[in-house]
Design a protein around this motif. Structure first.
Motif, short mmCIF file in Angstrom:
data_model
loop_
_atom_site.label_atom_id
_atom_site.label_comp_id
_atom_site.label_asym_id
_atom_site.label_seq_id
_atom_site.Cartn_x
_atom_site.Cartn_y
_atom_site.Cartn_z
N CYS A 101 -12.66 -24.63 -11.29
CA CYS A 101 -12.54 -25.73 -10.34
C CYS A 101 -11.57 -26.78 -10.87
CB CYS A 101 -13.90 -26.36 -10.06
SG CYS A 101 -14.69 -27.08 -11.53
N ASP A 130 -13.90 -35.79 -6.13
CA ASP A 130 -13.68 -34.58 -5.34
C ASP A 130 -13.44 -33.40 -6.27
OD1 ASP A 130 -14.02 -35.79 -2.92
OD2 ASP A 130 -11.89 -36.12 -2.54
N THR A 150 -12.27 -29.36 -6.15
CA THR A 150 -11.66 -28.31 -5.33
C THR A 150 -11.66 -27.00 -6.10
OG1 THR A 150 -9.45 -28.86 -6.14
CG2 THR A 150 -10.20 -29.98 -4.13
N ARG A 199 -17.77 -29.21 1.86
CA ARG A 199 -16.92 -28.77 2.98
C ARG A 199 -16.93 -27.25 2.99
NH1 ARG A 199 -11.29 -28.11 4.45
NH2 ARG A 199 -10.69 -28.17 2.25
N TRP A 208 -17.39 -31.70 6.74
CA TRP A 208 -18.15 -32.18 5.59
C TRP A 208 -19.62 -32.32 5.99
CZ3 TRP A 208 -16.41 -32.57 0.73
CH2 TRP A 208 -15.02 -32.61 0.52
N GLU A 260 -15.01 -27.02 -0.87
CA GLU A 260 -14.77 -28.24 -1.64
C GLU A 260 -16.07 -29.02 -1.76
OE1 GLU A 260 -11.65 -32.08 -1.51
OE2 GLU A 260 -11.60 -30.49 0.03
N ARG A 303 -17.78 -32.96 -2.86
CA ARG A 303 -17.52 -34.39 -3.06
C ARG A 303 -18.77 -35.02 -3.67
NH1 ARG A 303 -14.67 -37.36 1.65
NH2 ARG A 303 -12.91 -36.38 0.55
#
Length: 213
Positions: free
Chosen positions: A8, A34, A36, A63, A74, A113, A115
């Motif tokens: 990640c 965040d 990703t 997400r 989200w 993703e 958060r």
């Protein structure tokens, strides 16, 4: 169940200011991080592990991939998870934390993703964050193992061979031998060992005594 680490990319934290930014009273009370996954396809999240650093509460949004024609949305999967029972004390401030998919508020499949929303309401700590963040997905299932036929279908317990006709029952014989041994011991214990003396008086035999014998 095996797990596999997911590579990640953790972006820099974004601080949300609390209070008046023009005075010394203003300070960041909320941080947003965040995460990703640029090198992997949408996956099913199994576990999130990290080391806390003075974060009091944690919320997570995810997400997820839905379909080709629908944009990803989200969704909140964890809300105000307590990392420090008392934000003004040290308890839980630097603990390792593991969060599993069964603790989430939604399904954790097709993740694109994450958060992380960190919150620290106490003014005692100058900074707070999470460290050593690791994301895991479910690993491949172990191949089924085959066992030999003699293990898969065990032979039933063998029954004792039937007695040959005409021979006495060994249990009965053993019981009778024990009874005979017990009777022998009783007779031996009751047998006197005192010998009868000679029928003499002053070295001479008495005819009257001899006649009674």
């Amino acid at each position: 169940m095996s797990r596999v680490s997911v590579p990640c990319h953790v972006k820099g934290t974004v601080a949300l200011q609390v209070g008046d930014v023009r005075t010394s009273q203003g300070r960041p009370g909320v941080l947003v991080i965040d995460v990703t996954f640029p090198s992997v396809a949408p996956f099913e999240l199994q576990e999130i592990m990290f080391k806390n650093y003075y974060t009091a509460f944690l919320s997570i949004r995810v997400r997820q991939h839905t379909s080709t024609h629908t944009p990803a949305k989200w969704v909140t999967c964890l809300r105000d998870y307590c990392l420090m029972p008392d934000p003004h004390s040290e308890e839980g401030a630097q603990e390792y934390v593991s969060l599993f998919k069964h603790q989430m508020l939604c399904d954790m499949a097709r993740v694109l993703e994450l958060r992380l929303i960190l919150r620290q309401p106490s003014p005692l700590w100058l900074s707070f964050t999470v460290e050593e963040l690791q994301i895991y997905q479910q690993g491949p299932k172990s191949p089924s193992m085959t066992f030999p036929k003699w293990l898969s279908h065990p032979v039933p317990c063998e029954q004792p061979a039937p007695l040959i006709e005409g021979l006495p029952d060994p249990n009965r014989v053993s019981s009778e031998v024990q009874q005979m041994w017990a009777l022998t011991e009783m007779i031996r214990a009751s047998h006197t060992s005192t010998r009868i003396g000679r029928f003499d008086v002053d070295g001479c035999y008495d005819l009257n005594l001899l006649s009674y014998t």
